[in-house]
Design a protein around this motif. Structure first.
Motif, PDB file in Angstrom:
ATOM      1  N   GLU A   1       0.827  -1.202   0.000  1.00 37.04           N
ATOM      2  CA  GLU A   1       0.000   0.000   0.000  1.00 37.04           C
ATOM      3  C   GLU A   1       0.859   1.249   0.000  1.00 37.04           C
ATOM      4  O   GLU A   1       1.981   1.256   0.527  1.00 37.04           O
ATOM      5  N   VAL A   2       0.330   2.301  -0.622  1.00 35.25           N
ATOM      6  CA  VAL A   2       1.008   3.595  -0.602  1.00 35.25           C
ATOM      7  C   VAL A   2       1.119   4.073   0.842  1.00 35.25           C
ATOM      8  O   VAL A   2       0.155   4.008   1.607  1.00 35.25           O
ATOM      9  N   GLY A   3       2.305   4.533   1.202  1.00 34.81           N
ATOM     10  CA  GLY A   3       2.550   5.014   2.558  1.00 34.81           C
ATOM     11  C   GLY A   3       3.315   4.043   3.421  1.00 34.81           C
ATOM     12  O   GLY A   3       3.784   4.418   4.507  1.00 34.81           O
ATOM     13  N   GLU A   4       3.473   2.787   2.988  1.00 34.42           N
ATOM     14  CA  GLU A   4       4.246   1.819   3.772  1.00 34.42           C
ATOM     15  C   GLU A   4       5.714   2.227   3.838  1.00 34.42           C
ATOM     16  O   GLU A   4       6.290   2.736   2.870  1.00 34.42           O
ATOM     17  N   LEU A   5       6.320   1.970   4.995  1.00 34.74           N
ATOM     18  CA  LEU A   5       7.743   2.218   5.161  1.00 34.74           C
ATOM     19  C   LEU A   5       8.553   1.121   4.476  1.00 34.74           C
ATOM     20  O   LEU A   5       8.209  -0.059   4.552  1.00 34.74           O
ATOM     21  N   VAL A   6       9.633   1.520   3.789  1.00 29.56           N
ATOM     22  CA  VAL A   6      10.472   0.560   3.071  1.00 29.56           C
ATOM     23  C   VAL A   6      11.944   0.952   3.214  1.00 29.56           C
ATOM     24  O   VAL A   6      12.277   2.096   3.529  1.00 29.56           O
ATOM     25  N   LEU A   7      12.805  -0.025   2.966  1.00 25.43           N
ATOM     26  CA  LEU A   7      14.239   0.201   2.881  1.00 25.43           C
ATOM     27  C   LEU A   7      14.729  -0.237   1.510  1.00 25.43           C
ATOM     28  O   LEU A   7      14.289  -1.261   0.984  1.00 25.43           O
ATOM     29  N   ALA A   8      15.640   0.538   0.921  1.00 28.44           N
ATOM     30  CA  ALA A   8      16.304   0.166  -0.327  1.00 28.44           C
ATOM     31  C   ALA A   8      17.751  -0.185   0.002  1.00 28.44           C
ATOM     32  O   ALA A   8      18.456   0.602   0.646  1.00 28.44           O
ATOM     33  N   ILE A   9      18.183  -1.368  -0.427  1.00 27.21           N
ATOM     34  CA  ILE A   9      19.540  -1.835  -0.131  1.00 27.21           C
ATOM     35  C   ILE A   9      20.233  -2.140  -1.452  1.00 27.21           C
ATOM     36  O   ILE A   9      19.695  -2.848  -2.300  1.00 27.21           O
ATOM     37  N   GLY A  10      21.431  -1.595  -1.617  1.00 35.72           N
ATOM     38  CA  GLY A  10      22.186  -1.830  -2.846  1.00 35.72           C
ATOM     39  C   GLY A  10      23.591  -1.290  -2.747  1.00 35.72           C
ATOM     40  O   GLY A  10      24.098  -1.024  -1.651  1.00 35.72           O
ATOM     41  N   ASN A  11      24.208  -1.120  -3.916  1.00 43.19           N
ATOM     42  CA  ASN A  11      25.606  -0.682  -3.985  1.00 43.19           C
ATOM     43  C   ASN A  11      25.714   0.559  -4.866  1.00 43.19           C
ATOM     44  O   ASN A  11      26.238   0.501  -5.977  1.00 43.19           O
ATOM     45  N   PRO A  12      25.221   1.713  -4.413  1.00 42.14           N
ATOM     46  CA  PRO A  12      25.204   2.906  -5.261  1.00 42.14           C
ATOM     47  C   PRO A  12      26.604   3.437  -5.542  1.00 42.14           C
ATOM     48  O   PRO A  12      27.433   3.553  -4.638  1.00 42.14           O
ATOM     49  N   PHE A  13      26.850   3.730  -6.818  1.00 47.46           N
ATOM     50  CA  PHE A  13      28.119   4.304  -7.257  1.00 47.46           C
ATOM     51  C   PHE A  13      29.323   3.434  -6.911  1.00 47.46           C
ATOM     52  O   PHE A  13      30.462   3.895  -6.949  1.00 47.46           O
ATOM     53  N   GLY A  14      29.079   2.163  -6.530  1.00 46.81           N
ATOM     54  CA  GLY A  14      30.195   1.279  -6.215  1.00 46.81           C
ATOM     55  C   GLY A  14      30.874   1.590  -4.895  1.00 46.81           C
ATOM     56  O   GLY A  14      31.982   1.097  -4.639  1.00 46.81           O
ATOM     57  N   VAL A  15      30.236   2.362  -4.012  1.00 46.72           N
ATOM     58  CA  VAL A  15      30.882   2.722  -2.745  1.00 46.72           C
ATOM     59  C   VAL A  15      30.765   1.613  -1.711  1.00 46.72           C
ATOM     60  O   VAL A  15      31.411   1.666  -0.666  1.00 46.72           O
ATOM     61  N   GLY A  16      29.948   0.604  -1.968  1.00 45.06           N
ATOM     62  CA  GLY A  16      29.719  -0.463  -1.009  1.00 45.06           C
ATOM     63  C   GLY A  16      28.254  -0.507  -0.624  1.00 45.06           C
ATOM     64  O   GLY A  16      27.465   0.384  -0.955  1.00 45.06           O
ATOM     65  N   GLN A  17      27.892  -1.565   0.086  1.00 46.83           N
ATOM     66  CA  GLN A  17      26.484  -1.744   0.417  1.00 46.83           C
ATOM     67  C   GLN A  17      25.962  -0.582   1.242  1.00 46.83           C
ATOM     68  O   GLN A  17      26.558  -0.181   2.237  1.00 46.83           O
ATOM     69  N   THR A  18      24.829  -0.054   0.807  1.00 49.05           N
ATOM     70  CA  THR A  18      24.240   1.131   1.416  1.00 49.05           C
ATOM     71  C   THR A  18      22.744   0.919   1.608  1.00 49.05           C
ATOM     72  O   THR A  18      22.084   0.292   0.782  1.00 49.05           O
ATOM     73  N   VAL A  19      22.225   1.458   2.692  1.00 42.72           N
ATOM     74  CA  VAL A  19      20.803   1.345   3.013  1.00 42.72           C
ATOM     75  C   VAL A  19      20.188   2.732   3.040  1.00 42.72           C
ATOM     76  O   VAL A  19      20.755   3.661   3.620  1.00 42.72           O
ATOM     77  N   SER A  20      19.038   2.889   2.398  1.00 43.80           N
ATOM     78  CA  SER A  20      18.285   4.144   2.464  1.00 43.80           C
ATOM     79  C   SER A  20      16.839   3.824   2.794  1.00 43.80           C
ATOM     80  O   SER A  20      16.352   2.725   2.512  1.00 43.80           O
ATOM     81  N   SER A  21      16.134   4.773   3.404  1.00 43.12           N
ATOM     82  CA  SER A  21      14.766   4.531   3.847  1.00 43.12           C
ATOM     83  C   SER A  21      13.804   5.482   3.169  1.00 43.12           C
ATOM     84  O   SER A  21      14.176   6.547   2.673  1.00 43.12           O
TER      85      SER A  21
END
Length: 460
Positions: A156-176
């Protein structure tokens, strides 16, 4: 203020289900944030390093019996190596990984690195450029951390989520962030064309193929692209829903190396306000069927041109891309319940999800040296060929599937539908062979290209 803070923390705390939320019992629980959730999910998100060898450009005189020797090496270039960086998500203990096609789809060498620095070689089991998804198998993978797929139709729209990946090759990063939109179609940049979940969790280059997870640590989508003029994250990111990922995993497990979509065999247009008014509808909704192939499963189920499709398996469809998504999620050989609106009456009809039939047989063949276009590969147009080359439902004749030695020189393109040669109508591959065997000094080929008739002339 304290009550608002306690309410937010209750939502964030990962040990609690939606039905069991409670007030934090200690200061530690208030300050803990996303850390337990990240510890749980991050090990299943991997970094992917792919090596792609791009072929060099061939000399324009290659194959010419006279000029090739004089212009040896002219205009040709050496193959070049391109390195691709992205992310992936482990979906099983034995190393099934999902990522984006644009990260690994054409790679000759794939290296996958886990968060604990373990490294594995990987191979592509199944890839699809249109959906921008690829399924990988880690070589020697066993007892690996993995994420479970959530039913993305319940997001549903409004649910809290986390995005996990390797942006720009800097290493694993988490954003919310939160889910900021659903049913986004045709909005994402890149190769993916379809139905997306939208999030404001920052997604940057290198996040492609990474995980979008909910507060229970389940995978709800694969991050695929951003909408940005500068190339950086502006808070509009897109993820491919987990329900489509599940179908990719299913087909890969069955041994398929390319994704097979159910064939609709129809063309349609979204019902806007003006069209809704002309149809006597209270609200603009659904897809109006504008064309229907005789072998379409919808035609066989009783649908007609002029019918409006509003739902598939109880889910709204308001664009062709949503329709394709819903059929793909239903899966091959399944039966989907489709809601039809005809002359004010609403009804549900069961439609079998099938692949485009090879009927009549496509009869692919390559022209021989005794023709004026040796090496040209063609096939009869049928539903399977229509689906592969995105041809109109009314197309008839033969389609060009390989240009051979001289096809490009006379202006032919892959996907052209040959309609006539020197005023002789072409209906089957054998007609093309006959027409191009000793055709005379001048040849005129009529083709259908992207809905337009094109005439090509050349001398033999």
């Amino acid at each position: 203020m304290l009550r608002a803070l306690i309410f937010v923390v209750v939502l964030l705390f990962p040990a609690l289900s939606w039905a069991e939320t409670r007030v934090p019992q200690s200061q530690a629980e208030i300050s803990i944030g996303f850390a337990p959730l990240v510890r749980q999910a991050a090990p299943a998100v991997v970094n992917i390093y792919a090596r792609i060898v791009r072929p060099g450009r061939a000399s324009p005189f290659q194959g010419d019996p006279f000029f090739e020797e004089f212009f040896r090496g002219f205009g040709s270039t050496q193959p070049r190596v391109q390195n691709s960086l992205g992310s992936g998500v482990i979906l099983s203990r034995d190393g099934i990984v999902v990522s984006n096609f644009h990260v690994v789809g054409q790679a000759t060498d794939i290296r996958v690195v886990l968060s604990d620095r373990r490294e594995y070689s990987a191979r592509v089991l199944l890839g699809d450029q249109e959906s921008d998804l690829a399924i990988l198998q880690l070589e020697g993978g066993q007892d690996l951390p993995y994420l479970s797929l959530r039913d993305s139709d319940r997001v549903e729209v409004g649910e809290l989520v986390l995005a996990i990946g390797n942006p720009f090759g800097v290493g694993q990063t988490v954003s919310s962030g939160i889910i900021s939109g659903l049913a986004r179609s045709g909005a994402a940049s890149g190769t993916g064309r379809g139905y997306f979940i939208q999030t404001d969790a920052p997604i940057n280059p290198g996040n492609s193929g990474g995980a979008l997870i909910d507060m229970n640590g389940d995978l709800i989508g694969i991050n695929t692209s951003i909408l940005s003029r500068s190339g950086g994250s502006n808070g509009i990111g897109f993820a491919i829903p987990a329900n489509l990922v599940a179908q990719f995993v299913k087909q890969a497990a069955l041994g398929s190396d390319s994704f097979q979509r159910p064939w609709a065999g129809m063309a349609g247009q979204p019902v806007d306000a003006d069209l809704a008014a002309s149809l006597g509808l209270g609200l603009p909704q659904g897809i109006l069927i504008s064309d229907l192939h005789a072998l379409s499963p919808f035609a066989l189920a009783g649908f007609q041109v002029g019918d409006v499709i509003t739902h598939v398996d109880g889910r709204e469809v308001n664009s062709p891309s949503e329709m394709v998504f819903r059929m793909s999620v239903a899966g091959l050989d399944a039966t989907a319940r489709v809601t039809r609106l005809r002359m004010g009456e609403v009804g549900d009809i069961d439609v079998r999800m099938i692949v485009a039939p090879d009927d009549p047989p496509s009869d692919p063949r390559r022209l021989g040296e005794d023709t004026v276009l040796p090496g040209l590969a063609i096939a009869r147009v049928n539903p399977a060929v229509m689906a592969r080359y995105n041809l109109p439902l009314s197309a008839q004749g033969v389609v060009v599937i390989d240009l051979g030695q001289f096809g490009a020189r006379i202006g032919l393109r892959q996907g052209d539908v040959v309609l006539a040669i020197n005023d002789t109508r072409i209906e089957a591959p054998r007609d093309t062979e006959r027409a191009l065997t000793r055709p005379g000094r001048s040849v005129r080929i009529e083709v259908l290209r992207q809905g337009q008739r094109v005439s090509l002339r050349f001398r033999t």
